[in-house]
Every structure is written in structure tokens, then in C-alpha cells.
Write a protein that holds these residues in place. Sequence first.
Motif, PDB file in Angstrom:
ATOM      1  N   TYR A  57       0.768  -1.595  -0.158  1.00 10.72           N
ATOM      2  CA  TYR A  57       0.079  -0.342  -0.431  1.00 10.72           C
ATOM      3  C   TYR A  57       1.168   1.166  -0.019  1.00 10.72           C
ATOM      4  O   TYR A  57       1.802   1.431   0.808  1.00 10.72           O
ATOM      5  N   GLN A  58       0.747   2.369  -0.159  1.00 11.26           N
ATOM      6  CA  GLN A  58       1.305   3.478  -0.526  1.00 11.26           C
ATOM      7  C   GLN A  58      -0.018   4.437  -0.738  1.00 11.26           C
ATOM      8  O   GLN A  58      -1.681   3.974  -1.154  1.00 11.26           O
ATOM      9  N   PRO A  59       0.249   5.442  -0.563  1.00 13.24           N
ATOM     10  CA  PRO A  59      -1.000   6.417  -0.024  1.00 13.24           C
ATOM     11  C   PRO A  59      -1.788   7.104  -1.682  1.00 13.24           C
ATOM     12  O   PRO A  59      -0.784   7.040  -2.503  1.00 13.24           O
ATOM     13  N   GLY A  60      -2.471   7.156  -1.522  1.00 10.63           N
ATOM     14  CA  GLY A  60      -3.626   7.365  -2.720  1.00 10.63           C
ATOM     15  C   GLY A  60      -4.088   6.151  -3.577  1.00 10.63           C
ATOM     16  O   GLY A  60      -4.780   6.164  -4.418  1.00 10.63           O
ATOM     17  N   MET A  61      -3.587   4.574  -2.933  1.00 11.37           N
ATOM     18  CA  MET A  61      -4.100   3.472  -3.586  1.00 11.37           C
ATOM     19  C   MET A  61      -5.273   3.191  -2.512  1.00 11.37           C
ATOM     20  O   MET A  61      -5.118   4.266  -1.259  1.00 11.37           O
ATOM     21  N   PRO A  62      -6.830   2.719  -3.155  1.00 13.14           N
ATOM     22  CA  PRO A  62      -7.307   2.378  -2.155  1.00 13.14           C
ATOM     23  C   PRO A  62      -7.399   1.665  -0.838  1.00 13.14           C
ATOM     24  O   PRO A  62      -6.432   0.610  -1.102  1.00 13.14           O
ATOM     25  N   ARG A  63      -7.836   1.686   0.363  1.00  8.06           N
ATOM     26  CA  ARG A  63      -7.208   1.585   1.441  1.00  8.06           C
ATOM     27  C   ARG A  63      -9.346   0.495   1.602  1.00  8.06           C
ATOM     28  O   ARG A  63      -8.477  -0.090   2.537  1.00  8.06           O
ATOM     29  N   GLY A  64      -9.294   0.828   1.695  1.00 12.57           N
ATOM     30  CA  GLY A  64     -11.056   0.631   1.195  1.00 12.57           C
ATOM     31  C   GLY A  64     -10.900  -0.822   0.234  1.00 12.57           C
ATOM     32  O   GLY A  64     -11.126  -1.192  -0.079  1.00 12.57           O
ATOM     33  N   ILE A  65     -11.622  -2.015   0.733  1.00  9.43           N
ATOM     34  CA  ILE A  65     -12.029  -3.009   0.896  1.00  9.43           C
ATOM     35  C   ILE A  65     -13.347  -4.151   1.068  1.00  9.43           C
ATOM     36  O   ILE A  65     -13.231  -3.939   2.222  1.00  9.43           O
ATOM     37  N   VAL A  66     -14.486  -4.298   0.188  1.00 10.80           N
ATOM     38  CA  VAL A  66     -15.379  -4.383   0.721  1.00 10.80           C
ATOM     39  C   VAL A  66     -15.280  -5.352  -0.461  1.00 10.80           C
ATOM     40  O   VAL A  66     -15.567  -6.189  -1.434  1.00 10.80           O
ATOM     41  N   LEU A  67     -16.232  -6.515   0.708  1.00 14.62           N
ATOM     42  CA  LEU A  67     -16.466  -7.779   0.359  1.00 14.62           C
ATOM     43  C   LEU A  67     -17.963  -7.865  -0.273  1.00 14.62           C
ATOM     44  O   LEU A  67     -18.517  -7.222   0.440  1.00 14.62           O
ATOM     45  N   LEU A  68     -17.570  -9.020  -1.700  1.00 15.77           N
ATOM     46  CA  LEU A  68     -19.489  -9.241  -1.740  1.00 15.77           C
ATOM     47  C   LEU A  68     -19.313 -10.893  -1.697  1.00 15.77           C
ATOM     48  O   LEU A  68     -18.660 -11.421  -2.271  1.00 15.77           O
ATOM     49  N   GLY A  69     -20.906 -11.105  -1.963  1.00 14.52           N
ATOM     50  CA  GLY A  69     -20.587 -12.054  -2.851  1.00 14.52           C
ATOM     51  C   GLY A  69     -22.224 -12.636  -1.733  1.00 14.52           C
ATOM     52  O   GLY A  69     -22.839 -11.891  -1.147  1.00 14.52           O
ATOM     53  N   SER A  70     -22.682 -14.349  -1.837  1.00 17.26           N
ATOM     54  CA  SER A  70     -23.759 -14.477  -2.096  1.00 17.26           C
ATOM     55  C   SER A  70     -23.611 -15.685  -0.461  1.00 17.26           C
ATOM     56  O   SER A  70     -22.074 -15.312   0.186  1.00 17.26           O
ATOM     57  N   GLY A  71     -24.454 -16.201   0.579  1.00 22.17           N
ATOM     58  CA  GLY A  71     -24.034 -17.108   1.242  1.00 22.17           C
ATOM     59  C   GLY A  71     -23.322 -18.156   1.414  1.00 22.17           C
ATOM     60  O   GLY A  71     -21.957 -17.976   2.949  1.00 22.17           O
ATOM     61  N   ASN A  72     -22.254 -18.886   0.425  1.00 17.13           N
ATOM     62  CA  ASN A  72     -22.184 -18.909  -0.023  1.00 17.13           C
ATOM     63  C   ASN A  72     -20.187 -19.343   0.892  1.00 17.13           C
ATOM     64  O   ASN A  72     -19.117 -19.277   0.973  1.00 17.13           O
ATOM     65  N   GLY A  73     -20.231 -17.438   0.405  1.00 20.03           N
ATOM     66  CA  GLY A  73     -19.189 -16.544   1.122  1.00 20.03           C
ATOM     67  C   GLY A  73     -18.768 -16.483   2.513  1.00 20.03           C
ATOM     68  O   GLY A  73     -18.373 -15.207   2.948  1.00 20.03           O
ATOM     69  N   VAL A  74     -20.080 -16.484   3.656  1.00 19.86           N
ATOM     70  CA  VAL A  74     -19.924 -16.007   3.799  1.00 19.86           C
ATOM     71  C   VAL A  74     -19.211 -15.787   5.446  1.00 19.86           C
ATOM     72  O   VAL A  74     -18.400 -14.903   6.159  1.00 19.86           O
ATOM     73  N   GLU A  75     -18.655 -17.604   5.796  1.00 17.06           N
ATOM     74  CA  GLU A  75     -17.770 -18.103   6.189  1.00 17.06           C
ATOM     75  C   GLU A  75     -16.330 -16.887   6.237  1.00 17.06           C
ATOM     76  O   GLU A  75     -15.954 -16.820   6.574  1.00 17.06           O
ATOM     77  N   ALA A  76     -15.700 -17.314   4.891  1.00 15.99           N
ATOM     78  CA  ALA A  76     -15.007 -16.517   4.343  1.00 15.99           C
ATOM     79  C   ALA A  76     -15.146 -15.134   4.912  1.00 15.99           C
ATOM     80  O   ALA A  76     -13.459 -14.102   5.166  1.00 15.99           O
ATOM     81  N   ALA A  77     -15.706 -14.509   4.703  1.00 16.73           N
ATOM     82  CA  ALA A  77     -15.880 -12.630   4.559  1.00 16.73           C
ATOM     83  C   ALA A  77     -15.737 -12.725   6.316  1.00 16.73           C
ATOM     84  O   ALA A  77     -14.895 -11.735   6.422  1.00 16.73           O
ATOM     85  N   ASN A  78     -16.127 -13.801   7.203  1.00 16.68           N
ATOM     86  CA  ASN A  78     -15.884 -13.544   8.565  1.00 16.68           C
ATOM     87  C   ASN A  78     -14.584 -13.187   8.984  1.00 16.68           C
ATOM     88  O   ASN A  78     -14.323 -12.334  10.023  1.00 16.68           O
ATOM     89  N   ALA A  79     -13.847 -14.683   8.552  1.00 17.87           N
ATOM     90  CA  ALA A  79     -12.503 -15.028   8.747  1.00 17.87           C
ATOM     91  C   ALA A  79     -11.952 -13.748   8.261  1.00 17.87           C
ATOM     92  O   ALA A  79     -10.431 -12.983   9.065  1.00 17.87           O
ATOM     93  N   LEU A  80     -12.193 -12.920   7.788  1.00 19.85           N
ATOM     94  CA  LEU A  80     -11.209 -12.094   7.123  1.00 19.85           C
ATOM     95  C   LEU A  80     -11.764 -10.622   7.838  1.00 19.85           C
ATOM     96  O   LEU A  80     -10.720 -10.194   8.282  1.00 19.85           O
ATOM     97  N   MET A  81     -12.731 -10.825   7.813  1.00 20.05           N
ATOM     98  CA  MET A  81     -13.682  -9.272   9.511  1.00 20.05           C
ATOM     99  C   MET A  81     -12.438  -9.253  10.427  1.00 20.05           C
ATOM    100  O   MET A  81     -12.477  -8.162  10.710  1.00 20.05           O
ATOM    101  N   ASP A  82     -12.273 -10.702  10.531  1.00 23.44           N
ATOM    102  CA  ASP A  82     -11.734 -10.233  11.913  1.00 23.44           C
ATOM    103  C   ASP A  82     -10.321 -10.367  12.071  1.00 23.44           C
ATOM    104  O   ASP A  82      -9.560 -10.190  13.075  1.00 23.44           O
ATOM    105  N   ALA A  83      -9.304 -10.048  10.797  1.00 20.34           N
ATOM    106  CA  ALA A  83      -8.024 -10.124  10.500  1.00 20.34           C
ATOM    107  C   ALA A  83      -7.498  -8.920  10.709  1.00 20.34           C
ATOM    108  O   ALA A  83      -8.590  -7.605  10.608  1.00 20.34           O
ATOM    109  N   LYS A  84      -6.056  -8.339  11.379  1.00 20.25           N
ATOM    110  CA  LYS A  84      -6.303  -7.610  11.299  1.00 20.25           C
ATOM    111  C   LYS A  84      -4.892  -7.035  10.415  1.00 20.25           C
ATOM    112  O   LYS A  84      -4.061  -7.679   9.977  1.00 20.25           O
TER     113      LYS A  84
END
Length: 376
Positions: free
Chosen positions: A250-277
Motif C-alpha cells: 500500500y502507498q498513499p493514493g491507493m484504495p485502502r477500503g476493501i468491500v467484500l461481496l458475494g452470496s451466502g456461500n462466502g459468509v464464512e470466508a468473509a467473516n474470517a477476513l473481517m476478524d483479520a488485522k
Amino acid sequence: MPLQRFIARRLGALTEPSTRIPYAWVYHEPDVFMQRTSALTVAKKYLHRRVRLAMSGQMRHEVRHVAPGARVLWIYGGKASVGDAVMDMSGRALLRDRAGPVDLLIAPGLKAVFEGDDIFRHVYGDPAQVNPADYDVVVLQEFNYPTLRLKRKFFPTLPFACLFRYFHGPDRNQTQFSFAAVNDVFSLNLASDHLFASAKPYLRHEADLPEAIARQLPEGPFLTLAMGGVEPRRTYAHWRAFLQAYDIAYQPGMPRGIVLLGSGNGVEAANALMDAKFVNLRLASFVGSLTLRDAKRVIANAALFIGADGGLMHVAHTTRTPSVTLFAQAEPPYLRLTPLCRSTPLHTQSDVSEADPVELADTVVAALAESRATGT
């Protein structure tokens, strides 16, 4: 030997309509298909469809072209997946200025994808709701059993044209095929070069975000990630490692926001990412909580879409947002993408999880730099 040549010629004549697209510029792989499929099997399927058409009394109703002002009912009986439906009907974008109206009859599970469309006047999920007297001609997507059954049962006397006709076997670029077939059947007379340059998956452009969604987005520019997947070989397993590599790059000016999308079969993977630092990144997850239409709106506002070959990828390519996309060995990118998709593909030698997360992060950084340089 003469008998063998005769048999080979006859088999060739019977397999040709099912394996060769009659538009030279459309990418497809008939030779690859025939290497693993018996010519006799293909010929039998072709003859079966012709016999079914004849016995149903429908063959005499087929026309090759649709009159310019005709009122059209388009019946989609293809695969019940969002990605296939989006690609298979993308050629309707060529009909925007057509004089006669075009309506759609599609399986109920796909109806919401095309509601509010700016090409189809009405979208129906139930054939009983359609009045045959409102139409001059039916356009069938292909000669498969569900489509022919609908035609015979509900619209038996209406003339019909078919976009893909007997073709059913080899993998092909469905978006290009749709543009070529619509151009042909609707007698638009557009040149091949023009069609090649303009072919793109199509859904109505919508970029305005509902306020409830906009409030939850990270501040500033953001990337969208497609989580989950139906098939393991097309489901990426290393999103956390990718985000760690992107966080380091990451460098200043690059997007720092990460938006997770997908259907129900991706919830578990998304939750794991949301817990990451992460040091620089700010994550938000809408996995399993948005309609496809709203997910498309989010992607349309993103700096970049990142995801594996699948329904959400094809929806992303209906927007103006560039993408980085992952393909398994069995899915050559040239059969899924067109130049207007503005996609940078990574094609692995097995399943998509073989893609190295650091390489993926480097590819994303390069795609963002290119987008900034071109001002798109």
C-alpha cells in the motif's frame, strides 16, 4: 475405404451444426470438444433435436430472421446461472433503438436479474402470464428441451427464430456469440469488426447507491472482492494472504477500503477476513446481504473488482469498473472476456487457488496504476 470416407462425411455434416459457430470471429473450441466427445454421440443429439422439432410440429414455424417492427417474445431456457444468462443475452444491447418491442420470458430464479431492464419492455417468470396475441414472433435462445416445451405448450402457432439453434457442445465466448447471433437474427447488418469491438456483458447501467449501503462503505476509494463460490476449483482460498500482501504494498493514493461481496456461500470466508488485522486497510462486508442489483451498484462505484470466474465477475463486467480476474485451467480467459471488460486475467494450471497471493497483489497494484494513468 470409400465407405469410411462416406461415413466420415455424413458424420461431419451432422456434427457441424452442433460444434461450429457460423460466425468466424466468435471464439470457440470445437476441436478441443471433439477430442473428448464421440462424433456419433454429437450426431445423435443433433438428429434427436431435429426429430423433436419435426414431431412437435414446430419445424414449419421456424424463420431465420425477425422483421424490424415485429413484437418479440424472447424465451431464455439456458443454464440457470446468473453468469451464463448475462452473457447469453448480452447481445440485446444492440436492440436499444429497435422499433418493435422485445419482452423476456425466463425462469423465476433469474427474473430479478433482468427486472428494470432498459431493453426488455416486460420480464416474465411465468408463461401463463404471457398473452400470445401480444407478439408476432418468438425468439428462442436455443433448441433445448425446456425451451421447446415452453414454445409448444404456450405459443404453438407463433413463428420463431432461434439464436444458437443446434449448437450445444464446445466451450465458446458466450458474449461474442450473443452479439453475433442477435446481429444475424434481427438483420442488423453490423460488421464483424464493430461487433468484436463492442461486445460486452450487458445489464442496465445503475451507479446510484441506496443511502443505507453508502453509509456502510469505507471512506474514500475502495476495492471489491468476490467471496465464496459454487465450485471449489473456482473459489479462491487465499484472500487473507492477498490482503496482507496488498497491505504491505500500500502507498498513499491507493484504495485502502476493501468491500467484500458475494452470496451466502462466502459468509464464512468473509467473516474470517473481517476478524483479520491490517495496518492500512479498512474492510466492510456485504456478503450474503445484498441483492445482485445492489452488488452491481457497489461494484460500479469501486476502483477495481477482484474475483474468480463466476456470476459476480460477469456482473462486474457489465459496469465500467476494471477488474483483475482469476481463471482455472479449464476456463481460458479469451472464452470469458472481451476487450471492453477491461479485465486483467490470471490463468492458473489447476484451480484458481493456485494463484499466488503476492502475484495477485502485484497485479492489482499494476491494474490500479494503469487505471490512474488512463484516467478511467
